[in-house]
Motif scaffolding. Structure first.
Motif, PDB file in Angstrom:
ATOM      1  N   LEU A   2       0.818  -1.201   0.000  1.00  0.00           N
ATOM      2  CA  LEU A   2       0.000   0.000   0.000  1.00  0.00           C
ATOM      3  C   LEU A   2       0.856   1.256   0.000  1.00  0.00           C
ATOM      4  CD1 LEU A   2      -2.716  -1.038   2.574  1.00  0.00           C
ATOM      5  CD2 LEU A   2      -2.879  -1.022   0.114  1.00  0.00           C
ATOM      6  N   LYS A   3       0.153   2.313  -0.143  1.00  0.00           N
ATOM      7  CA  LYS A   3       0.876   3.554  -0.251  1.00  0.00           C
ATOM      8  C   LYS A   3       0.443   4.729   0.595  1.00  0.00           C
ATOM      9  CE  LYS A   3       2.326   3.473  -4.315  1.00  0.00           C
ATOM     10  NZ  LYS A   3       2.020   2.793  -3.667  1.00  0.00           N
ATOM     11  N   LYS A   4       0.449   6.278   0.431  1.00  0.00           N
ATOM     12  CA  LYS A   4       1.207   7.520   0.513  1.00  0.00           C
ATOM     13  C   LYS A   4       0.583   8.909   0.259  1.00  0.00           C
ATOM     14  CE  LYS A   4       0.435   5.494  -3.098  1.00  0.00           C
ATOM     15  NZ  LYS A   4      -0.502   5.102  -3.249  1.00  0.00           N
ATOM     16  N   GLN A 169      -4.665  -2.383 -14.585  1.00  0.00           N
ATOM     17  CA  GLN A 169      -4.247  -1.110 -13.993  1.00  0.00           C
ATOM     18  C   GLN A 169      -2.795  -1.165 -13.530  1.00  0.00           C
ATOM     19  OE1 GLN A 169      -6.136   1.620 -14.244  1.00  0.00           O
ATOM     20  NE2 GLN A 169      -7.595   0.293 -15.289  1.00  0.00           N
ATOM     21  N   TYR A 170      -2.375  -2.275 -12.959  1.00  0.00           N
ATOM     22  CA  TYR A 170      -0.975  -2.418 -12.560  1.00  0.00           C
ATOM     23  C   TYR A 170      -0.059  -2.273 -13.779  1.00  0.00           C
ATOM     24  CZ  TYR A 170      -2.615  -4.352  -8.064  1.00  0.00           C
ATOM     25  OH  TYR A 170      -3.208  -4.552  -6.834  1.00  0.00           O
ATOM     26  N   ARG A 171      -0.465  -2.852 -14.876  1.00  0.00           N
ATOM     27  CA  ARG A 171       0.361  -2.762 -16.094  1.00  0.00           C
ATOM     28  C   ARG A 171       0.420  -1.333 -16.609  1.00  0.00           C
ATOM     29  NH1 ARG A 171      -1.778  -8.439 -18.818  1.00  0.00           N
ATOM     30  NH2 ARG A 171      -0.224  -9.785 -17.815  1.00  0.00           N
ATOM     31  N   TRP A 181       8.331  -1.221  -8.749  1.00  0.00           N
ATOM     32  CA  TRP A 181       8.208  -2.640  -8.429  1.00  0.00           C
ATOM     33  C   TRP A 181       6.968  -3.006  -7.614  1.00  0.00           C
ATOM     34  CZ3 TRP A 181       7.829  -4.250  -3.486  1.00  0.00           C
ATOM     35  CH2 TRP A 181       8.400  -3.483  -2.470  1.00  0.00           C
ATOM     36  N   PRO A 182       6.367  -2.114  -6.784  1.00  0.00           N
ATOM     37  CA  PRO A 182       5.146  -2.521  -6.078  1.00  0.00           C
ATOM     38  C   PRO A 182       4.032  -2.987  -7.008  1.00  0.00           C
ATOM     39  CG  PRO A 182       6.049  -0.572  -5.037  1.00  0.00           C
ATOM     40  CD  PRO A 182       6.845  -0.786  -6.300  1.00  0.00           C
ATOM     41  N   ALA A 183       3.898  -2.348  -8.182  1.00  0.00           N
ATOM     42  CA  ALA A 183       2.865  -2.777  -9.128  1.00  0.00           C
ATOM     43  C   ALA A 183       3.193  -4.158  -9.697  1.00  0.00           C
ATOM     44  CB  ALA A 183       2.732  -1.757 -10.258  1.00  0.00           C
ATOM     45  N   TRP A 204       7.701 -11.700  -8.848  1.00  0.00           N
ATOM     46  CA  TRP A 204       8.474 -11.366  -7.654  1.00  0.00           C
ATOM     47  C   TRP A 204       9.968 -11.334  -7.950  1.00  0.00           C
ATOM     48  CZ3 TRP A 204       4.791 -15.265  -4.981  1.00  0.00           C
ATOM     49  CH2 TRP A 204       3.586 -14.602  -4.691  1.00  0.00           C
ATOM     50  N   GLN A 205      10.404 -12.190  -8.856  1.00  0.00           N
ATOM     51  CA  GLN A 205      11.805 -12.141  -9.286  1.00  0.00           C
ATOM     52  C   GLN A 205      12.099 -10.821  -9.998  1.00  0.00           C
ATOM     53  OE1 GLN A 205      11.807 -15.780 -11.579  1.00  0.00           O
ATOM     54  NE2 GLN A 205      12.841 -16.950  -9.961  1.00  0.00           N
ATOM     55  N   GLU A 206      11.159 -10.367 -10.825  1.00  0.00           N
ATOM     56  CA  GLU A 206      11.323  -9.081 -11.515  1.00  0.00           C
ATOM     57  C   GLU A 206      11.398  -7.933 -10.505  1.00  0.00           C
ATOM     58  OE1 GLU A 206       8.304  -8.395 -14.445  1.00  0.00           O
ATOM     59  OE2 GLU A 206       8.548 -10.363 -15.361  1.00  0.00           O
ATOM     60  N   SER A 207      10.573  -7.995  -9.469  1.00  0.00           N
ATOM     61  CA  SER A 207      10.570  -6.943  -8.442  1.00  0.00           C
ATOM     62  C   SER A 207      11.911  -6.870  -7.731  1.00  0.00           C
ATOM     63  CB  SER A 207       9.453  -7.206  -7.424  1.00  0.00           C
ATOM     64  OG  SER A 207       8.186  -7.202  -8.043  1.00  0.00           O
ATOM     65  N   ILE A 208      12.440  -8.033  -7.364  1.00  0.00           N
ATOM     66  CA  ILE A 208      13.727  -8.082  -6.651  1.00  0.00           C
ATOM     67  C   ILE A 208      14.860  -7.613  -7.555  1.00  0.00           C
ATOM     68  CG2 ILE A 208      15.374  -9.611  -5.497  1.00  0.00           C
ATOM     69  CD1 ILE A 208      12.896 -11.358  -4.746  1.00  0.00           C
TER      70      ILE A 208
END
Length: 286
Positions: A2-4, A169-171, A181-183, A204-208
């Motif tokens: 979540l966010k800000k 929406q994330y895309r 990376w949160p999206a 998750w690998q892409e996020s890291i």
């Protein structure tokens, strides 16, 4: 995840002083009229709001709140000051006063997209997802390419179980900011709930890869790989994630960060492992 909300910088508080002249002997005392300079008062209100915003950035809400309240009295027609007051109320979970302040800001400036997003966040936090959806959509009509707004709208669709809309929406959010990376992480959360564990692992690998100290996708990846049977390496990764941020060892915190029922169930198994428990205890002692 979540966010800000963003705030402004520090300026000083000014005071308005006046004096009443001493009466002259044998002369009638004339009434003294205070001449208010509204422009000056508004300037003082904005300065006070900036000080409140600075305090809020450091989570000093008890000090920020009275300054923000006085600021809206001095600058009652400034939507940004009302937005700030509403944002501080949100941070202290005073949702009733937050709503009142943000609605005032919206009335003063219906085209302030940040106010629309804040109203969306306010209702999201109260689990009023359909109302949150309306405000996020209104904000995005004003600012269509806002990556955070698109992300928040995706989160709302996710909580309404509209998984494909959430991913869309994330895309869009990622299209505005490829390193957000949160999206990417949250696409993984959706895929996991849909049963696509391998697809979730990839996200998750892409996020890291974007942020090597992102504890959330690191722990999610550890849980997913553990369930798939990669026990030893998963535990090492889980220990590393909890060393970065021990809050992710709390199931309630994971739920707040939108982990779904399937992933939460598997996380509960993983977090109960002796080595993971030991990592949590070590983190709590720090």
């Amino acid at each position: 995840m979540l966010k800000k909300l963003s705030f402004v910088r520090l300026l000083v508080i000014c005071s308005v002083w006046w004096t009443i002249p001493n009466p002259v002997l044998a002369q009638a005392l004339l009434p003294h009229t205070l001449q208010l300079d509204t422009a000056k008062l508004e300037k003082q209100g904005l300065s006070l709001a900036q000080e409140a915003a600075s305090l809020a950035q450091f989570q000093q809400y008890e000090l920020a709140l009275p300054r923000a309240r006085l600021a809206v009295q001095l600058a009652p027609n400034n939507d940004r000051v009302w937005f700030l007051l509403g944002s501080i109320h949100m941070q202290t979970k005073d949702f009733t006063n937050a709503l009142s302040a943000l609605q005032r800001a919206q009335t003063l400036n219906p085209k302030n997209h940040q106010v629309q997003f804040a109203l969306g966040s306010l209702h999201f936090q109260q689990e009023k997802y359909q109302t949150a959806l309306t405000y996020y959509q209104a904000g995005l009509r004003l600012q269509p390419n806002d990556a955070n707004g698109l992300f928040d709208l995706g989160n709302t669709y996710y909580m309404l179980n509209r998984y494909q809309d959430a991913i869309a929406q994330y895309r869009k959010s990622i299209a505005q900011n490829a390193k957000f990376w949160p999206a990417i992480n949250n696409i993984g959360l959706v895929l996991y709930e849909q049963g696509d564990i391998q697809g979730a692992i990839k996200k998750w690998q892409e996020s890291i890869a974007i942020d090597k100290r992102a504890a959330e996708p690191m722990l999610a990846l550890a849980v997913a790989n553990y369930i798939k049977g990669d026990r030893q390496q998963s535990i090492v990764m889980g220990e590393q994630a909890l060393k970065i941020d021990a809050r992710y060892g709390d199931l309630d915190f994971l739920k707040q960060n939108l982990w779904g029922q399937k992933l939460l169930g598997h996380a509960k198994q993983f977090l109960s492992l002796p080595r993971i428990q030991a990592a949590l205890e070590a983190g709590n002692r720090q």
